[in-house]
Write a protein that holds these residues in place. Structure first.
Motif, PDB file in Angstrom:
ATOM      1  N   ARG A 191      -0.941   5.478   0.672  1.00 15.11           N
ATOM      2  CA  ARG A 191      -0.962   6.683   1.509  1.00 15.11           C
ATOM      3  C   ARG A 191       0.170   6.692   2.536  1.00 15.11           C
ATOM      4  NH1 ARG A 191      -6.477   5.076   1.534  1.00 15.11           N
ATOM      5  NH2 ARG A 191      -6.319   4.399   3.723  1.00 15.11           N
ATOM      6  N   ASP A 192       0.974   5.648   2.593  1.00 15.71           N
ATOM      7  CA  ASP A 192       2.100   5.605   3.514  1.00 15.71           C
ATOM      8  C   ASP A 192       3.043   6.774   3.217  1.00 15.71           C
ATOM      9  OD1 ASP A 192       3.876   3.542   5.337  1.00 15.71           O
ATOM     10  OD2 ASP A 192       5.119   4.656   3.921  1.00 15.71           O
ATOM     11  N   PRO A 193       3.509   7.508   4.243  1.00 17.65           N
ATOM     12  CA  PRO A 193       4.351   8.687   3.993  1.00 17.65           C
ATOM     13  C   PRO A 193       5.571   8.398   3.124  1.00 17.65           C
ATOM     14  CG  PRO A 193       3.656   8.627   6.285  1.00 17.65           C
ATOM     15  CD  PRO A 193       3.202   7.334   5.669  1.00 17.65           C
ATOM     16  N   ARG A 194       6.214   7.248   3.332  1.00 17.19           N
ATOM     17  CA  ARG A 194       7.388   6.927   2.520  1.00 17.19           C
ATOM     18  C   ARG A 194       7.007   6.652   1.072  1.00 17.19           C
ATOM     19  NH1 ARG A 194       9.276   3.228   7.474  1.00 17.19           N
ATOM     20  NH2 ARG A 194       7.022   3.389   7.713  1.00 17.19           N
ATOM     21  N   VAL A 195       5.823   6.055   0.872  1.00 15.04           N
ATOM     22  CA  VAL A 195       5.353   5.801  -0.492  1.00 15.04           C
ATOM     23  C   VAL A 195       4.955   7.112  -1.167  1.00 15.04           C
ATOM     24  CG1 VAL A 195       3.609   4.623  -1.885  1.00 15.04           C
ATOM     25  CG2 VAL A 195       4.647   3.458   0.075  1.00 15.04           C
ATOM     26  N   VAL A 196       4.271   7.975  -0.420  1.00 15.22           N
ATOM     27  CA  VAL A 196       3.907   9.287  -0.974  1.00 15.22           C
ATOM     28  C   VAL A 196       5.159  10.041  -1.407  1.00 15.22           C
ATOM     29  CG1 VAL A 196       2.906  11.537  -0.424  1.00 15.22           C
ATOM     30  CG2 VAL A 196       1.748   9.434   0.316  1.00 15.22           C
ATOM     31  N   GLN A 197       6.199   9.950  -0.593  1.00 13.42           N
ATOM     32  CA  GLN A 197       7.451  10.637  -0.922  1.00 13.42           C
ATOM     33  C   GLN A 197       8.080  10.067  -2.192  1.00 13.42           C
ATOM     34  OE1 GLN A 197      10.480  10.339   2.113  1.00 13.42           O
ATOM     35  NE2 GLN A 197      11.602  12.109   1.338  1.00 13.42           N
ATOM     36  N   VAL A 198       8.098   8.754  -2.308  1.00 15.24           N
ATOM     37  CA  VAL A 198       8.724   8.160  -3.491  1.00 15.24           C
ATOM     38  C   VAL A 198       7.859   8.368  -4.727  1.00 15.24           C
ATOM     39  CG1 VAL A 198       7.823   5.764  -3.430  1.00 15.24           C
ATOM     40  CG2 VAL A 198      10.166   6.192  -4.183  1.00 15.24           C
ATOM     41  N   PHE A 199       6.537   8.450  -4.543  1.00 17.94           N
ATOM     42  CA  PHE A 199       5.678   8.819  -5.672  1.00 17.94           C
ATOM     43  C   PHE A 199       6.047  10.221  -6.179  1.00 17.94           C
ATOM     44  CE2 PHE A 199       1.637   6.057  -4.782  1.00 17.94           C
ATOM     45  CZ  PHE A 199       2.347   4.927  -5.142  1.00 17.94           C
ATOM     46  N   VAL A 254      10.320   0.428  -1.937  1.00 14.52           N
ATOM     47  CA  VAL A 254       9.668   1.248  -0.915  1.00 14.52           C
ATOM     48  C   VAL A 254       8.193   0.890  -0.803  1.00 14.52           C
ATOM     49  CG1 VAL A 254       8.989   3.598  -0.293  1.00 14.52           C
ATOM     50  CG2 VAL A 254      11.292   3.153  -1.152  1.00 14.52           C
ATOM     51  N   TRP A 255       7.522   0.772  -1.936  1.00 11.77           N
ATOM     52  CA  TRP A 255       6.097   0.459  -1.934  1.00 11.77           C
ATOM     53  C   TRP A 255       5.857  -0.942  -1.385  1.00 11.77           C
ATOM     54  CZ3 TRP A 255       2.648   1.503  -6.873  1.00 11.77           C
ATOM     55  CH2 TRP A 255       1.295   1.471  -6.496  1.00 11.77           C
ATOM     56  N   SER A 256       6.674  -1.877  -1.829  1.00 12.16           N
ATOM     57  CA  SER A 256       6.521  -3.258  -1.372  1.00 12.16           C
ATOM     58  C   SER A 256       6.735  -3.366   0.138  1.00 12.16           C
ATOM     59  CB  SER A 256       7.508  -4.164  -2.116  1.00 12.16           C
ATOM     60  OG  SER A 256       7.399  -5.495  -1.683  1.00 12.16           O
ATOM     61  N   ALA A 257       7.714  -2.646   0.664  1.00 10.42           N
ATOM     62  CA  ALA A 257       7.964  -2.686   2.110  1.00 10.42           C
ATOM     63  C   ALA A 257       6.767  -2.159   2.894  1.00 10.42           C
ATOM     64  CB  ALA A 257       9.214  -1.876   2.443  1.00 10.42           C
ATOM     65  N   ALA A 258       6.136  -1.098   2.381  1.00 11.93           N
ATOM     66  CA  ALA A 258       4.955  -0.554   3.051  1.00 11.93           C
ATOM     67  C   ALA A 258       3.822  -1.574   3.052  1.00 11.93           C
ATOM     68  CB  ALA A 258       4.510   0.740   2.360  1.00 11.93           C
ATOM     69  N   GLU A 259       3.617  -2.220   1.923  1.00 11.05           N
ATOM     70  CA  GLU A 259       2.557  -3.227   1.850  1.00 11.05           C
ATOM     71  C   GLU A 259       2.838  -4.397   2.783  1.00 11.05           C
ATOM     72  OE1 GLU A 259      -0.367  -4.807  -1.531  1.00 11.05           O
ATOM     73  OE2 GLU A 259       1.641  -4.387  -2.257  1.00 11.05           O
ATOM     74  N   LYS A 260       4.082  -4.795   2.859  1.00  7.48           N
ATOM     75  CA  LYS A 260       4.436  -5.905   3.743  1.00  7.48           C
ATOM     76  C   LYS A 260       4.120  -5.565   5.192  1.00  7.48           C
ATOM     77  CE  LYS A 260       8.009  -7.922   0.784  1.00  7.48           C
ATOM     78  NZ  LYS A 260       9.452  -8.124   0.558  1.00  7.48           N
ATOM     79  N   ARG A 261       4.452  -4.357   5.618  1.00  5.51           N
ATOM     80  CA  ARG A 261       4.155  -3.964   7.007  1.00  5.51           C
ATOM     81  C   ARG A 261       2.652  -4.023   7.274  1.00  5.51           C
ATOM     82  NH1 ARG A 261       8.154  -0.063   5.717  1.00  5.51           N
ATOM     83  NH2 ARG A 261       6.557   1.499   5.209  1.00  5.51           N
ATOM     84  N   LEU A 262       1.871  -3.511   6.356  1.00  9.55           N
ATOM     85  CA  LEU A 262       0.422  -3.477   6.544  1.00  9.55           C
ATOM     86  C   LEU A 262      -0.173  -4.883   6.509  1.00  9.55           C
ATOM     87  CD1 LEU A 262      -0.241  -0.387   4.283  1.00  9.55           C
ATOM     88  CD2 LEU A 262      -0.703  -0.501   6.748  1.00  9.55           C
ATOM     89  N   GLN A 263       0.312  -5.718   5.627  1.00  9.13           N
ATOM     90  CA  GLN A 263      -0.225  -7.084   5.552  1.00  9.13           C
ATOM     91  C   GLN A 263       0.176  -7.907   6.765  1.00  9.13           C
ATOM     92  OE1 GLN A 263       0.373  -9.088   1.829  1.00  9.13           O
ATOM     93  NE2 GLN A 263      -0.787  -7.566   0.664  1.00  9.13           N
ATOM     94  N   ASP A 264       1.392  -7.737   7.240  1.00  4.41           N
ATOM     95  CA  ASP A 264       1.782  -8.436   8.473  1.00  4.41           C
ATOM     96  C   ASP A 264       0.871  -8.028   9.632  1.00  4.41           C
ATOM     97  OD1 ASP A 264       3.874 -10.054   7.599  1.00  4.41           O
ATOM     98  OD2 ASP A 264       5.382  -8.487   7.881  1.00  4.41           O
ATOM     99  N   ASP A 265       0.562  -6.745   9.724  1.00  7.39           N
ATOM    100  CA  ASP A 265      -0.342  -6.288  10.778  1.00  7.39           C
ATOM    101  C   ASP A 265      -1.724  -6.930  10.631  1.00  7.39           C
ATOM    102  OD1 ASP A 265       1.640  -4.675  11.793  1.00  7.39           O
ATOM    103  OD2 ASP A 265       0.873  -2.815  10.897  1.00  7.39           O
ATOM    104  N   ALA A 266      -2.198  -7.054   9.396  1.00  3.62           N
ATOM    105  CA  ALA A 266      -3.512  -7.658   9.158  1.00  3.62           C
ATOM    106  C   ALA A 266      -3.518  -9.125   9.555  1.00  3.62           C
ATOM    107  CB  ALA A 266      -3.903  -7.502   7.690  1.00  3.62           C
ATOM    108  N   VAL A 267      -2.450  -9.834   9.234  1.00  8.24           N
ATOM    109  CA  VAL A 267      -2.363 -11.252   9.619  1.00  8.24           C
ATOM    110  C   VAL A 267      -2.372 -11.390  11.137  1.00  8.24           C
ATOM    111  CG1 VAL A 267      -0.887 -13.306   9.584  1.00  8.24           C
ATOM    112  CG2 VAL A 267      -1.179 -11.939   7.493  1.00  8.24           C
ATOM    113  N   ASN A 268      -1.621 -10.548  11.814  1.00  6.41           N
ATOM    114  CA  ASN A 268      -1.564 -10.607  13.279  1.00  6.41           C
ATOM    115  C   ASN A 268      -2.903 -10.233  13.912  1.00  6.41           C
ATOM    116  OD1 ASN A 268       1.135 -11.355  13.236  1.00  6.41           O
ATOM    117  ND2 ASN A 268       1.864  -9.238  13.291  1.00  6.41           N
ATOM    118  N   ALA A 269      -3.692  -9.406  13.220  1.00  8.00           N
ATOM    119  CA  ALA A 269      -4.988  -8.979  13.762  1.00  8.00           C
ATOM    120  C   ALA A 269      -6.082 -10.022  13.558  1.00  8.00           C
ATOM    121  CB  ALA A 269      -5.411  -7.656  13.121  1.00  8.00           C
ATOM    122  N   HIS A 270      -5.869 -10.954  12.644  1.00  6.88           N
ATOM    123  CA  HIS A 270      -6.886 -11.965  12.331  1.00  6.88           C
ATOM    124  C   HIS A 270      -6.242 -13.362  12.281  1.00  6.88           C
ATOM    125  CE1 HIS A 270      -9.791  -8.799  11.214  1.00  6.88           C
ATOM    126  NE2 HIS A 270      -8.767  -8.203  10.639  1.00  6.88           N
TER     127      HIS A 270
END
Length: 295
Positions: A191-199, A254-270
């Motif tokens: 659902r990331d805007p950049r991923v939606v665009q590339v889809f 593009v998709w991989s970069a979006a996932e990396k951002r989200l996973q980094d945030d998850a690691v920092n949150a836990h």
């Protein structure tokens, strides 16, 4: 709780997630592995798919890691069975170059040659992986009832003892949380805007080639490919168009970069939970390598 997490692969694209052996997540229908065809050599994973990674890989067991763990378990079970007066045939190890990279099919089929040969069906096992699987099946058929109980009893079996040995001293981990985060971050990445665009760009590219799919998930889960037989000419044609459009639009980076951002945030949150996951993984692998060094 036992940690034996497997790296996410192509099932992620079908709304599935990487799974623990004790807490698997639901998996959508996907094509089954293609049957080996005479004269067809399964290509080894390419450089690009070997380079694909996401932050959660640091906390999860890859197929290569699991190969190390299972090789150590084989030796520990052999020794345990000998103490019980029984033989245990140690399985041959798979060559590391034959093992699937953890993210080979994370974003669907991305290798032109795999698409050309197998469409959306996962390719058959590479030679040494197939040899190990055949040896495992042969051994299982030849085990007596007594040997099977000695090896596989859930409370006192040699395999259970081997796994407990490798896990000794490693921290407890929250497998349910990890599985949840894998699933959630993958879903959010779509659902990331950049991923939606590339889809959208990928979908337009597919339309130019006479294919109507909203995104790569829709292509790989097309019901027409859900069979045990070889890929049809139509499936192969769609898969090859899919790969070409991924390359043309730059979809995977593009998709991989979006996932990396989200996973980094998850690691920092836990932080505590991920420290435990990393410690458990590293501890088990260190114990396994020590067993292999002793032989």
């Amino acid at each position: 709780m036992r940690l034996r997490l497997r790296a996410a692969v192509g099932a992620l694209l079908t709304a599935a997630t990487a799974a623990c052996s004790t807490a698997a997540t639901p998996m959508a229908a996907t094509p089954t592995a293609a049957a080996p065809r005479p004269g067809v050599t399964v290509p080894p994973p390419g450089v690009e798919v070997r380079a694909l990674s996401v932050p959660f890989d640091r906390y999860n067991f890859s197929t290569a890691d699991i190969s190390v763990l299972e090789a150590a378990e084989e030796l520990l079970v052999r020794d345990c069975m000998r103490r019980r007066g029984m033989a245990w045939e140690v399985l041959p190890r798979s060559a590391m170059e034959d093992l699937e990279p953890p993210n080979r099919r994370r974003y669907g089929v991305v290798e032109p040659e795999i698409a050309r040969l197998f469409g959306y069906h996962p390719p058959p096992d590479r030679p040494t992986v197939a040899r190990r699987a055949a040896a495992r099946d042969s051994r299982a058929r030849r085990l007596s009832a007594q040997e099977r109980r000695a090896a596989h009893d859930e409370e006192d079996g040699c395999l259970e003892q081997a796994r407990s040995h490798l896990e000794q001293g490693t921290p407890r981990v929250d497998e349910a949380l990890f599985n949840k985060l894998i699933s959630e971050t993958f879903a959010r990445s779509r659902r990331d805007p950049r991923v939606v665009q590339v889809f959208g760009a990928w979908s337009a590219c597919m339309r130019e080639q006479g294919r109507q799919y909203a995104d790569p998930l829709a292509a790989v889960t097309d019901r027409r490919w859900m069979n045990d037989g070889p890929a049809s000419p139509e499936e192969i044609s769609v898969a090859r168009a899919d790969v070409r459009c991924k390359e043309r639009t730059g979809l995977v980076p593009v998709w991989s970069a979006a996932e990396k951002r989200l996973q980094d945030d998850a690691v920092n949150a836990h932080p505590a939970e991920f420290r435990a996951l990393r410690a458990a993984k590293d501890g088990q692998l260190a114990a396994a390598r020590a067993v292999l060094a002793r032989g």
